[in-house]
Design a protein around this motif. Structure first.
Motif, PDB file in Angstrom:
ATOM      1  N   TRP A  91      76.112  53.528 -20.317  1.00  9.91           N
ATOM      2  CA  TRP A  91      75.154  52.782 -18.844  1.00  9.91           C
ATOM      3  C   TRP A  91      75.217  50.931 -18.969  1.00  9.91           C
ATOM      4  O   TRP A  91      74.700  50.311 -17.692  1.00  9.91           O
ATOM      5  CB  TRP A  91      73.661  53.386 -17.761  1.00  9.91           C
ATOM      6  N   VAL A  94      77.888  49.129 -18.464  1.00 11.69           N
ATOM      7  CA  VAL A  94      78.420  49.597 -17.124  1.00 11.69           C
ATOM      8  C   VAL A  94      77.463  48.553 -15.485  1.00 11.69           C
ATOM      9  O   VAL A  94      78.303  47.282 -15.161  1.00 11.69           O
ATOM     10  CB  VAL A  94      77.692  50.661 -16.344  1.00 11.69           C
ATOM     11  N   LEU A  95      76.666  48.167 -16.547  1.00 14.56           N
ATOM     12  CA  LEU A  95      75.532  47.389 -15.583  1.00 14.56           C
ATOM     13  C   LEU A  95      75.399  45.779 -16.063  1.00 14.56           C
ATOM     14  O   LEU A  95      75.799  45.029 -15.348  1.00 14.56           O
ATOM     15  CB  LEU A  95      73.685  47.469 -16.381  1.00 14.56           C
ATOM     16  N   ARG A  97      78.539  44.718 -17.004  1.00 12.33           N
ATOM     17  CA  ARG A  97      80.259  44.428 -16.175  1.00 12.33           C
ATOM     18  C   ARG A  97      79.949  44.619 -14.667  1.00 12.33           C
ATOM     19  O   ARG A  97      80.474  43.398 -13.773  1.00 12.33           O
ATOM     20  CB  ARG A  97      81.444  45.209 -16.449  1.00 12.33           C
ATOM     21  N   ARG A  98      78.373  44.694 -14.276  1.00 14.18           N
ATOM     22  CA  ARG A  98      78.617  44.930 -12.354  1.00 14.18           C
ATOM     23  C   ARG A  98      77.729  43.366 -12.214  1.00 14.18           C
ATOM     24  O   ARG A  98      77.199  42.478 -12.792  1.00 14.18           O
ATOM     25  CB  ARG A  98      77.791  46.028 -11.994  1.00 14.18           C
ATOM     26  N   ARG A  99      78.276  42.673 -11.319  1.00 16.66           N
ATOM     27  CA  ARG A  99      77.992  41.544 -10.703  1.00 16.66           C
ATOM     28  C   ARG A  99      76.578  41.610  -9.862  1.00 16.66           C
ATOM     29  O   ARG A  99      76.671  42.768  -9.513  1.00 16.66           O
ATOM     30  CB  ARG A  99      79.098  40.505 -10.003  1.00 16.66           C
ATOM     31  N   ALA A 101      74.439  42.864  -7.554  1.00 12.41           N
ATOM     32  CA  ALA A 101      74.755  42.306  -6.046  1.00 12.41           C
ATOM     33  C   ALA A 101      73.705  41.650  -4.672  1.00 12.41           C
ATOM     34  O   ALA A 101      72.693  41.734  -5.366  1.00 12.41           O
ATOM     35  CB  ALA A 101      74.187  43.954  -5.340  1.00 12.41           C
ATOM     36  N   TYR A 250      70.920  50.035 -11.962  1.00 10.36           N
ATOM     37  CA  TYR A 250      72.193  49.800 -11.348  1.00 10.36           C
ATOM     38  C   TYR A 250      71.764  49.242 -10.172  1.00 10.36           C
ATOM     39  O   TYR A 250      72.441  47.533  -9.883  1.00 10.36           O
ATOM     40  CB  TYR A 250      72.691  51.019 -10.545  1.00 10.36           C
ATOM     41  N   ARG A 251      71.077  49.463  -9.718  1.00  9.42           N
ATOM     42  CA  ARG A 251      70.406  48.419  -8.082  1.00  9.42           C
ATOM     43  C   ARG A 251      69.486  47.332  -8.215  1.00  9.42           C
ATOM     44  O   ARG A 251      69.710  46.727  -7.685  1.00  9.42           O
ATOM     45  CB  ARG A 251      69.852  49.570  -6.585  1.00  9.42           C
TER      46      ARG A 251
END
Length: 351
Positions: A91, A94-95, A97-99, A101, A250-251
């Motif tokens: 997880w 994933v976080l 790599r995530r730009r 938001a 994630y958010r």
């Protein structure tokens, strides 16, 4: 007269946007301010004192394994820890790599009215009722109190009393929850998880109180909803909270350090429940002889001075306090983002 400058009329919305823009810095949360850390210390002190008193004066009376017997199940505990570490690591990747938001458009649709001197209480504006009138709330409170009194007089079981007391509030909470989701998106989910986990901590608090009143007899300290006090329910509940916090990270995790602290505490708690559920399902005899102590409980695989009820009360305190702070900070952040969008929108209209 030529040369006279006449000020253009200022729209009320522009005035409100300008006022909110001036307050925007005060909406921004300060996660580790001096006052915040003092408040956290004040919140932690009562449960810590309760745990010290309970551990020293009212030890838990429950089945105890022979010395070293629990350590024979260390592979199960190690596997539980590896599962949690693997999921958390995946997880985290994933976080990373995530730009970041952009703020949810729904979060910027409504900015509740905030008095200039009350910016520190901005989160309460997000939490206040939007659709349910005060009159209906008062009637619901009176109905709930009447059902509580009637159930107590009729000597119903504790779980029935609690259920009857909560039931009148469910329609109101559902209506308000949908309204919050329409306006604030995932923040409404965050609030629901926080509310549920506060209730879960209340259940553990009740169990610890029963232990203190009943000389540590675990068989007579099952909380309010004792019928649900078995490992499958604990495992499903705490796994749901753990995974739900991962989704919230994630958010919201980019700007909410207290949510990371909460997730770390929930991960440690999850190791316990994966181990306990595995032992409960695979070796019930060992579990009933004392394996229910878990990993860190007194007599467990690793062990500590805390009996299982005290240990899991501590776990939940360490999850709930950061969760409440994280939700409070996120509510203020939503308002800060909304103010920024409203201000930029008014500024672009003036050009």
């Amino acid at each position: 007269m030529q040369g006279t400058l006449v000020a253009a009329p200022v729209q009320p919305s522009a005035l409100r946007a300008s006022l909110l823009a001036s307050l925007a810095p005060s909406f921004e949360p300060r996660p580790f301010s001096y006052r915040r850390m003092l408040a956290v210390g004040g919140l932690l002190a009562p449960p810590a004192a309760l745990l010290v008193y309970g551990t020293l004066s009212v030890p838990v009376r429950a089945p105890v394994l022979l010395a070293g017997e629990a350590r024979g199940h260390w592979p199960v505990a190690a596997l539980a820890a590896l599962v949690v570490v693997a999921v958390d690591a995946a997880w985290l990747i994933v976080l990373l790599r995530r730009r970041a938001a952009p703020p949810s458009p729904r979060a910027a649709l409504m900015v509740p009215p905030i008095r200039p001197g009350r910016a520190s209480l901005a989160a309460l504006a997000v939490l206040r009722p939007e659709l349910v009138p005060s009159r209906v709330i008062a009637i619901t409170a009176a109905t709930s109190a009447a059902m509580l009194a009637a159930a107590a007089v009729m000597a119903f079981p504790l779980w029935v009393i609690a259920a009857l007391t909560i039931a009148p509030w469910l329609p109101l909470l559902s209506v308000e929850g949908l309204a919050k989701y329409q306006h604030y998106g995932c923040l409404a989910l965050f609030g629901a998880i926080t509310l549920l986990q506060i209730g879960h901590l209340g259940e553990h608090t009740t169990q610890v109180s029963q232990l203190l009143m009943r000389s540590g007899d675990l068989s007579r300290a099952r909380g309010v909803f004792g019928q649900l006090d078995f490992e499958t329910v604990h495992f499903v509940w705490d796994t749901g909270i753990w995974l739900g916090l991962g989704l919230l990270l994630y958010r919201f995790g980019a700007r909410n350090p207290w949510l990371w602290i909460c997730f770390a505490a929930a991960s440690l708690h999850e190791v316990e429940h994966i181990y306990l559920f595995s032992v409960y399902r695979s070796d019930l005899a060992f579990y009933t002889r004392g394996g229910l102590a878990g990993v860190m409980g007194s007599g467990g695989v690793v062990g500590s001075p805390l009996g299982r009820p005290y240990l899991h009360f501590a776990y939940n305190v360490c999850v709930v306090i950061p969760m409440v702070i994280a939700f409070w900070d996120q509510s203020r952040q939503v308002l800060a983002d909304s103010v920024a969008r409203l201000s930029s929108g008014v500024a672009s209209q003036r050009r």
